[in-house]
Motif scaffolding. Structure first.
Motif, mmCIF file in Angstrom:
data_model
loop_
_atom_site.group_PDB
_atom_site.id
_atom_site.type_symbol
_atom_site.label_atom_id
_atom_site.label_comp_id
_atom_site.label_asym_id
_atom_site.label_seq_id
_atom_site.Cartn_x
_atom_site.Cartn_y
_atom_site.Cartn_z
ATOM 1 N N ASP A 93 -7.786 -6.981 -0.901
ATOM 2 C CA ASP A 93 -8.647 -7.711 -1.479
ATOM 3 C C ASP A 93 -7.852 -7.732 -3.402
ATOM 4 O OD1 ASP A 93 -10.568 -7.731 0.540
ATOM 5 O OD2 ASP A 93 -11.976 -6.332 -0.657
ATOM 6 N N GLY A 110 -7.727 -2.629 3.473
ATOM 7 C CA GLY A 110 -8.604 -3.728 2.674
ATOM 8 C C GLY A 110 -8.599 -3.777 1.166
ATOM 9 N N LYS A 152 -9.838 0.313 -7.282
ATOM 10 C CA LYS A 152 -9.998 -1.521 -6.992
ATOM 11 C C LYS A 152 -10.628 -1.994 -8.124
ATOM 12 C CE LYS A 152 -11.943 -4.117 -3.365
ATOM 13 N NZ LYS A 152 -12.567 -4.380 -2.157
ATOM 14 N N SER A 161 0.324 5.359 12.171
ATOM 15 C CA SER A 161 0.305 6.345 11.171
ATOM 16 C C SER A 161 -0.841 6.465 10.422
ATOM 17 C CB SER A 161 1.629 5.934 10.330
ATOM 18 O OG SER A 161 1.392 4.898 9.466
ATOM 19 N N GLU A 220 -11.377 3.400 -4.121
ATOM 20 C CA GLU A 220 -12.193 2.437 -4.686
ATOM 21 C C GLU A 220 -12.341 2.309 -6.249
ATOM 22 O OE1 GLU A 220 -14.144 0.030 -2.936
ATOM 23 O OE2 GLU A 220 -13.684 0.530 -1.263
ATOM 24 N N ASP A 256 0.952 -1.437 -0.004
ATOM 25 C CA ASP A 256 0.040 0.011 -0.027
ATOM 26 C C ASP A 256 1.077 1.292 0.135
ATOM 27 O OD1 ASP A 256 -1.692 1.920 1.041
ATOM 28 O OD2 ASP A 256 -3.058 0.474 1.771
ATOM 29 N N THR A 261 -2.921 -3.426 7.433
ATOM 30 C CA THR A 261 -2.253 -2.240 8.096
ATOM 31 C C THR A 261 -3.285 -1.128 8.445
ATOM 32 O OG1 THR A 261 -1.805 -1.193 6.041
ATOM 33 C CG2 THR A 261 -0.166 -2.462 6.828
ATOM 34 N N THR A 262 -4.575 -1.446 8.390
ATOM 35 C CA THR A 262 -5.569 -0.335 8.683
ATOM 36 C C THR A 262 -6.331 -1.422 9.753
ATOM 37 O OG1 THR A 262 -7.310 -1.145 6.921
ATOM 38 C CG2 THR A 262 -5.916 0.683 6.563
ATOM 39 N N LYS A 270 -12.244 -13.593 1.476
ATOM 40 C CA LYS A 270 -13.021 -13.148 0.379
ATOM 41 C C LYS A 270 -11.986 -12.080 -0.296
ATOM 42 C CE LYS A 270 -17.788 -12.950 1.455
ATOM 43 N NZ LYS A 270 -19.053 -12.238 1.544
HETATM 44 N N1 LIG Z 1 -12.271 -9.039 2.114
HETATM 45 C C1 LIG Z 1 -13.084 -8.897 2.919
HETATM 46 O O1 LIG Z 1 -13.762 -9.644 3.555
HETATM 47 C C2 LIG Z 1 -13.388 -7.457 3.350
HETATM 48 C C3 LIG Z 1 -14.158 -7.033 4.539
HETATM 49 C C4 LIG Z 1 -14.401 -5.530 4.725
HETATM 50 C C5 LIG Z 1 -13.904 -4.413 3.758
HETATM 51 N N2 LIG Z 1 -13.410 -5.124 2.716
HETATM 52 C C6 LIG Z 1 -12.627 -4.105 1.554
HETATM 53 O O2 LIG Z 1 -11.796 -3.113 2.194
HETATM 54 C C7 LIG Z 1 -11.848 -1.849 1.674
HETATM 55 C C8 LIG Z 1 -11.574 -1.058 2.747
HETATM 56 O O3 LIG Z 1 -10.345 -1.301 3.270
HETATM 57 P P1 LIG Z 1 -9.738 -0.068 4.321
HETATM 58 O O4 LIG Z 1 -10.717 0.518 5.295
HETATM 59 O O5 LIG Z 1 -8.676 -0.651 5.148
HETATM 60 O O6 LIG Z 1 -9.467 1.107 3.489
HETATM 61 P P2 LIG Z 1 -8.178 1.168 2.265
HETATM 62 O O7 LIG Z 1 -7.665 0.091 1.670
HETATM 63 O O8 LIG Z 1 -8.783 2.196 1.246
HETATM 64 O O9 LIG Z 1 -7.228 2.303 2.925
HETATM 65 C C9 LIG Z 1 -7.483 3.374 3.731
HETATM 66 C C10 LIG Z 1 -6.219 4.448 3.604
HETATM 67 O O10 LIG Z 1 -5.330 4.098 4.533
HETATM 68 C C11 LIG Z 1 -3.996 4.096 4.055
HETATM 69 N N3 LIG Z 1 -3.092 3.397 4.735
HETATM 70 C C12 LIG Z 1 -3.200 1.813 4.765
HETATM 71 N N4 LIG Z 1 -2.320 1.442 5.786
HETATM 72 C C13 LIG Z 1 -1.832 2.619 6.233
HETATM 73 C C14 LIG Z 1 -1.062 2.756 7.553
HETATM 74 N N5 LIG Z 1 -0.503 1.853 8.384
HETATM 75 N N6 LIG Z 1 -0.917 4.116 7.952
HETATM 76 C C15 LIG Z 1 -1.174 5.168 7.040
HETATM 77 N N7 LIG Z 1 -2.053 4.806 6.003
HETATM 78 C C16 LIG Z 1 -2.494 3.763 5.734
HETATM 79 C C17 LIG Z 1 -4.167 3.604 2.558
HETATM 80 O O11 LIG Z 1 -2.994 3.970 1.501
HETATM 81 C C18 LIG Z 1 -5.386 4.212 2.110
HETATM 82 O O12 LIG Z 1 -5.197 5.516 1.690
HETATM 83 C C19 LIG Z 1 -12.988 -1.912 0.840
HETATM 84 O O13 LIG Z 1 -12.698 -2.022 -0.547
HETATM 85 C C20 LIG Z 1 -13.839 -3.015 1.110
HETATM 86 O O14 LIG Z 1 -14.580 -3.493 0.099
HETATM 87 C C21 LIG Z 1 -13.247 -6.454 2.358
#
Ligand SMILES: NC(=O)c1ccc[n+]([C@@H]2O[C@H](COP(=O)([O-])OP(=O)(O)OC[C@H]3O[C@@H](n4cnc5c(N)ncnc54)[C@H](O)[C@@H]3O)[C@@H](O)[C@H]2O)c1
Length: 369
Positions: free
Chosen positions: A77, A73, A44, A152, A41, A6, A97-98, A110
């Protein structure tokens, strides 16, 4: 090894993971390749998937090699889906990492991408992003969640992860039985420490949520349980509303977890309108969402557009709308074809308007380019 990283994760963390993976799999350092993805998104997509697959090819991965996802995420994914499809399937390791990817996306296997369909200019109710419409079930071999990496994370992104934690609390009794009762209160008590970013509170939160989701997934790995049994579909509580919000509001303006949190309030309001729960659940849900530092209303635009976006959700089977709705404080079930007026009540509870889709109010939905 191909590390799909990421762009939001610091260089230092990316380097450390590449090094560690090289050591773990005993690969020479030069056999660890890195591909960086800037997650959105819109991005993605099948196109991004193709870039990751090409990176697999350039890294000359063979069936015995490994894909490592390091990110939120979206990266998980997409990288997981690439691992599911490259050479018909490679093993993969997920390093979320989130907060959202730790408590939710990294558990359950998934993987997938969104599908962009063209907007029809003659139909104001049309929309262009079908969330997670293409994908595969592909369990990671290993998930490594290091809570220190969350330091972060921007506040908005961190809090969005709490939307899924609220959801888990709202199905706790359906999943865990008696032991799940009172989970809303337990979460509410834990939230101040979590929002203050106390390491212990965050670790406990992640552990509880991973355990709950793992329990659901174990019982129904491919989401095949009957409507009565609920199974994995229960995890979609709030998501049919949430996906419609994400599909109609520009993805950059609303986090997935925030959209889910709004969806949970809408689901509670729909249940109240259907008489499935006692009055008061909506207000209680609003309070919990607010305690998690999340918004409880948004300028969502006309209900008619949101309803039409809901119709395209994956949960529609044979043209029938299946909604997961609360049936108690910590319980939920699937309701087939709920009354439209009750669903509209759900939308109203989070700020959607009754204006006609053709009205000026429709302009409040930010248009995508
Ligand atoms: N596979 C599954 O079962 C499942 C379940 C829930 C959600 N999802 C999917 O997950 C996605 C959402 O994931 P999300 O909420 O993690 O958002 P994301 O992946 O969009 O990340 C959010 C932001 O955080 C940044 N980031 C990531 N790690 C960081 C860190 N350690 N420090 C600073 N910035 C960081 C990323 O660059 C991005 O800008 C959606 O697309 C959703 O559909 C999948």
């Amino acid at each position: 090894v191909l590390v799909v990283a990421d762009a939001g994760v610091a260089d230092a963390a990316r380097g450390a993971v590449a090094e560690e993976m090289g050591r773990l799999v005993d690969a020479a350092r030069d056999r660890v390749a890195m591909h960086v993805v800037s997650p959105t998104e819109q991005g993605k997509s099948l196109e991004t998937l193709q870039h990751v697959l090409l990176a697999c090819a350039r890294a000359r991965l063979d069936r015995g090699d490994l894909v490592v996802a390091l990110g939120g995420g979206i990266v998980g994914d997409v990288a997981g889906f690439a691992a599911a499809t490259y050479r018909r399937g490679l093993r993969w390791v997920n390093c979320p990492t989130t907060l959202l990817s730790m408590v939710d996306a990294s558990v359950g296997g998934k993987t997938g991408v969104n599908l962009a369909i063209g907007k029809d200019p003659r139909d104001p109710g049309s929309f262009d992003l079908l969330k997670n419409m293409v994908g595969a079930f592909h369990q990671p071999t290993l998930v490594v969640a290091d809570c220190d990496v969350l330091a972060s994370l921007p506040e908005r992104v961190f809090r969005a992860g709490l939307g899924e934690c609220v959801k888990h609390a709202m199905i706790a009794e359906s999943v865990l039985g008696e032991g799940g009762r009172g989970e809303r209160a337990r979460l509410e008590a834990r939230l101040p420490g979590v929002l203050a970013r106390e390491a212990g509170a965050i670790a406990d939160l992640v552990a509880w949520n991973v355990a709950l989701k793992a329990r659901v997934v174990e019982g129904d790995p491919f989401e095949e349980a009957s409507d009565e049994a609920g199974g994995r579909a229960l995890l979609n509580l709030g998501h049919t509303f949430g996906h419609a919000i994400e599909a109609t509001v520009d993805g950059g303006l609303i986090e997935h977890g925030q959209a889910v949190a709004l969806g949970l309030i809408a689901a509670a309001a729909t249940s109240e309108a259907l008489g499935l729960v006692d009055r008061g659940l909506v207000e209680e849900t609003r309070r919990l969402v607010r305690a998690a530092g999340l918004e409880t209303r948004a300028a969502l635009g006309p209900i008619s557009i949101l309803m039409s976006a809901m119709g395209h959700d994956k949960k529609v089977i044979g043209g029938r709308r299946r909604l997961v709705l609360p049936t108690g404080r910590e319980a939920a079930r699937i309701v087939v074809d709920p009354r439209e007026d009750a669903v509209a009540e759900g939308w109203r509870a989070i700020g959607a308007s009754d204006a006609d889709a053709g009205d000026e109010a429709a302009l409040r939905v930010p248009a995508r380019g």
